[in-house]
Design a protein around this motif. Structure first.
Motif, PDB file in Angstrom:
ATOM      1  N   LYS A   1       0.812  -1.220   0.000  1.00 21.05           N
ATOM      2  CA  LYS A   1       0.000   0.000   0.000  1.00 21.05           C
ATOM      3  C   LYS A   1       0.843   1.266   0.000  1.00 21.05           C
ATOM      4  O   LYS A   1       0.537   2.243   0.674  1.00 21.05           O
ATOM      5  CB  LYS A   1      -0.954   0.001   1.193  1.00 21.05           C
ATOM      6  CG  LYS A   1      -1.916  -1.163   1.191  1.00 21.05           C
ATOM      7  CD  LYS A   1      -2.782  -1.164   2.423  1.00 21.05           C
ATOM      8  CE  LYS A   1      -3.626  -2.430   2.456  1.00 21.05           C
ATOM      9  NZ  LYS A   1      -4.275  -2.619   3.728  1.00 21.05           N
TER      10      LYS A   1
ATOM     11  N   ARG B   1       2.155   4.708  -1.421  1.00 19.85           N
ATOM     12  CA  ARG B   1       1.539   5.764  -2.234  1.00 19.85           C
ATOM     13  C   ARG B   1       2.278   5.893  -3.563  1.00 19.85           C
ATOM     14  O   ARG B   1       1.680   6.050  -4.607  1.00 19.85           O
ATOM     15  CB  ARG B   1       1.572   7.082  -1.468  1.00 19.85           C
ATOM     16  CG  ARG B   1       0.983   8.246  -2.233  1.00 19.85           C
ATOM     17  CD  ARG B   1      -0.404   8.582  -1.766  1.00 19.85           C
ATOM     18  NE  ARG B   1      -1.023   9.582  -2.576  1.00 19.85           N
ATOM     19  CZ  ARG B   1      -1.045  10.882  -2.274  1.00 19.85           C
ATOM     20  NH1 ARG B   1      -0.493  11.315  -1.176  1.00 19.85           N
ATOM     21  NH2 ARG B   1      -1.640  11.725  -3.079  1.00 19.85           N
TER      22      ARG B   1
ATOM     23  N   THR C   1       1.121  -4.539  -8.219  1.00 18.41           N
ATOM     24  CA  THR C   1      -0.303  -4.241  -8.327  1.00 18.41           C
ATOM     25  C   THR C   1      -0.636  -3.004  -7.506  1.00 18.41           C
ATOM     26  O   THR C   1       0.198  -2.494  -6.752  1.00 18.41           O
ATOM     27  CB  THR C   1      -1.122  -5.433  -7.796  1.00 18.41           C
ATOM     28  OG1 THR C   1      -0.807  -5.598  -6.404  1.00 18.41           O
ATOM     29  CG2 THR C   1      -0.815  -6.702  -8.566  1.00 18.41           C
ATOM     30  N   LYS C   2      -1.876  -2.545  -7.614  1.00 19.35           N
ATOM     31  CA  LYS C   2      -2.308  -1.387  -6.813  1.00 19.35           C
ATOM     32  C   LYS C   2      -2.249  -1.682  -5.322  1.00 19.35           C
ATOM     33  O   LYS C   2      -2.079  -0.774  -4.516  1.00 19.35           O
ATOM     34  CB  LYS C   2      -3.720  -0.964  -7.214  1.00 19.35           C
ATOM     35  CG  LYS C   2      -3.747  -0.188  -8.497  1.00 19.35           C
ATOM     36  CD  LYS C   2      -4.812   0.878  -8.432  1.00 19.35           C
ATOM     37  CE  LYS C   2      -4.895   1.613  -9.733  1.00 19.35           C
ATOM     38  NZ  LYS C   2      -4.100   2.801  -9.771  1.00 19.35           N
TER      39      LYS C   2
ATOM     40  N   ARG D   1       0.110  -3.217  -3.871  1.00 22.94           N
ATOM     41  CA  ARG D   1       1.506  -3.016  -3.466  1.00 22.94           C
ATOM     42  C   ARG D   1       1.914  -1.550  -3.584  1.00 22.94           C
ATOM     43  O   ARG D   1       2.562  -1.014  -2.706  1.00 22.94           O
ATOM     44  CB  ARG D   1       2.436  -3.878  -4.302  1.00 22.94           C
ATOM     45  CG  ARG D   1       2.252  -5.353  -4.025  1.00 22.94           C
ATOM     46  CD  ARG D   1       3.266  -6.174  -4.788  1.00 22.94           C
ATOM     47  NE  ARG D   1       3.000  -7.571  -4.608  1.00 22.94           N
ATOM     48  CZ  ARG D   1       3.693  -8.363  -3.810  1.00 22.94           C
ATOM     49  NH1 ARG D   1       4.688  -7.871  -3.127  1.00 22.94           N
ATOM     50  NH2 ARG D   1       3.395  -9.627  -3.704  1.00 22.94           N
TER      51      ARG D   1
ATOM     52  N   VAL E   1       0.209   2.135  -5.325  1.00 22.70           N
ATOM     53  CA  VAL E   1      -0.814   2.818  -6.111  1.00 22.70           C
ATOM     54  C   VAL E   1      -0.172   3.479  -7.328  1.00 22.70           C
ATOM     55  O   VAL E   1      -0.712   3.427  -8.421  1.00 22.70           O
ATOM     56  CB  VAL E   1      -1.561   3.858  -5.252  1.00 22.70           C
ATOM     57  CG1 VAL E   1      -2.580   4.620  -6.082  1.00 22.70           C
ATOM     58  CG2 VAL E   1      -2.227   3.181  -4.068  1.00 22.70           C
ATOM     59  N   ASN E   2       0.996   4.072  -7.131  1.00 21.17           N
ATOM     60  CA  ASN E   2       1.690   4.783  -8.198  1.00 21.17           C
ATOM     61  C   ASN E   2       3.145   4.342  -8.282  1.00 21.17           C
ATOM     62  O   ASN E   2       3.754   4.014  -7.258  1.00 21.17           O
ATOM     63  CB  ASN E   2       1.664   6.298  -7.937  1.00 21.17           C
ATOM     64  CG  ASN E   2       0.271   6.837  -7.837  1.00 21.17           C
ATOM     65  OD1 ASN E   2      -0.446   6.905  -8.817  1.00 21.17           O
ATOM     66  ND2 ASN E   2      -0.130   7.227  -6.629  1.00 21.17           N
ATOM     67  N   THR E   3       3.689   4.381  -9.471  1.00 21.36           N
ATOM     68  CA  THR E   3       5.115   4.151  -9.679  1.00 21.36           C
ATOM     69  C   THR E   3       5.656   5.232 -10.602  1.00 21.36           C
ATOM     70  O   THR E   3       4.905   5.845 -11.360  1.00 21.36           O
ATOM     71  CB  THR E   3       5.391   2.768 -10.313  1.00 21.36           C
ATOM     72  OG1 THR E   3       4.635   2.648 -11.507  1.00 21.36           O
ATOM     73  CG2 THR E   3       5.066   1.632  -9.373  1.00 21.36           C
TER      74      THR E   3
ATOM     75  N   LYS F   1       1.974  -0.975 -16.036  1.00 19.69           N
ATOM     76  CA  LYS F   1       0.568  -0.648 -16.308  1.00 19.69           C
ATOM     77  C   LYS F   1      -0.285  -1.905 -16.376  1.00 19.69           C
ATOM     78  O   LYS F   1      -1.402  -1.938 -15.857  1.00 19.69           O
ATOM     79  CB  LYS F   1       0.442   0.152 -17.605  1.00 19.69           C
ATOM     80  CG  LYS F   1       0.953   1.573 -17.494  1.00 19.69           C
ATOM     81  CD  LYS F   1       0.896   2.276 -18.836  1.00 19.69           C
ATOM     82  CE  LYS F   1       1.511   3.661 -18.760  1.00 19.69           C
ATOM     83  NZ  LYS F   1       1.531   4.328 -20.072  1.00 19.69           N
TER      84      LYS F   1
ATOM     85  N   GLY G   1      -1.244  -3.187 -13.027  1.00 19.72           N
ATOM     86  CA  GLY G   1      -2.329  -2.453 -12.387  1.00 19.72           C
ATOM     87  C   GLY G   1      -1.923  -1.187 -11.662  1.00 19.72           C
ATOM     88  O   GLY G   1      -2.773  -0.449 -11.179  1.00 19.72           O
ATOM     89  N   THR G   2      -0.638  -0.921 -11.551  1.00 19.18           N
ATOM     90  CA  THR G   2      -0.216   0.303 -10.895  1.00 19.18           C
ATOM     91  C   THR G   2      -0.289   1.477 -11.876  1.00 19.18           C
ATOM     92  O   THR G   2      -0.241   1.282 -13.087  1.00 19.18           O
ATOM     93  CB  THR G   2       1.210   0.169 -10.319  1.00 19.18           C
ATOM     94  OG1 THR G   2       1.522   1.326  -9.560  1.00 19.18           O
ATOM     95  CG2 THR G   2       2.236  -0.019 -11.401  1.00 19.18           C
ATOM     96  N   ASN G   3      -0.417   2.665 -11.353  1.00 23.39           N
ATOM     97  CA  ASN G   3      -0.472   3.872 -12.161  1.00 23.39           C
ATOM     98  C   ASN G   3       0.956   4.402 -12.340  1.00 23.39           C
ATOM     99  O   ASN G   3       1.620   4.696 -11.352  1.00 23.39           O
ATOM    100  CB  ASN G   3      -1.347   4.914 -11.460  1.00 23.39           C
ATOM    101  CG  ASN G   3      -1.476   6.183 -12.247  1.00 23.39           C
ATOM    102  OD1 ASN G   3      -1.486   6.170 -13.465  1.00 23.39           O
ATOM    103  ND2 ASN G   3      -1.565   7.303 -11.540  1.00 23.39           N
TER     104      ASN G   3
END
Length: 141
Positions: free
Chosen positions: A45, A47, A71-72, A74, A76-78, A97, A100-102
């Motif tokens: 989780k 950020r 994944t999101k 793990r 949310v953003n990379t 992508k 699933g991560t942004n």
């Protein structure tokens, strides 16, 4: 600024590794916020996870597997800091992508130098990292 952020790197070059402690000090991150890929403590989780990578044409299997698990849940953003080829950086962005991560911001390209020598960031590189990371963090709000 308190933000749940980590810097993970996949590189044998000291300059790419030295970006992590620089970001850690700037954002007052906890002790386990800078690590190699695969990290000793998995992402949970976060950020944002900033990935510092030395890439050639082919993406190493260990890095590919790590990115597929991002994944999101793990992270949310990379965001990417890359020493290497733009084509490989785009391939990593696509893998992230798909997981699933942004993927936020543009990829920051830095010359990593030689594996044995040249581990310090120059003032220009520090400024480039500062401007880039401030843009990435502000885009999260």
């Amino acid at each position: 600024m308190a933000i749940k952020m980590r810097y993970l790197y996949y590189s044998g070059k000291k300059k790419i590794a030295s970006i992590g402690p620089y970001i850690k000090a700037k954002y007052d991150l906890p002790i386990n916020s800078v690590d190699v890929i695969p990290p000793a403590y998995s992402c949970d989780k976060e950020r944002i996870v900033i990935l510092g990578l030395s890439l050639k044409k082919e993406i190493p299997d260990q890095l590919r597997l790590f990115c597929r698990e991002m994944t999101k849940a793990r992270a949310v953003n990379t965001a990417l800091i890359v020493d290497g080829e733009a084509g490989a950086a785009n391939a990593v962005r696509d893998i992230l992508k798909e997981a699933g991560t942004n993927v936020v911001g543009e990829t920051l390209f830095i010359k990593g130098g030689m594996p044995i020598i040249g581990g310090k960031l120059s003032d220009e590189e520090k400024k480039a990292v500062d401007v880039w990371i401030e843009g990435v963090v502000s885009s999260l709000s």
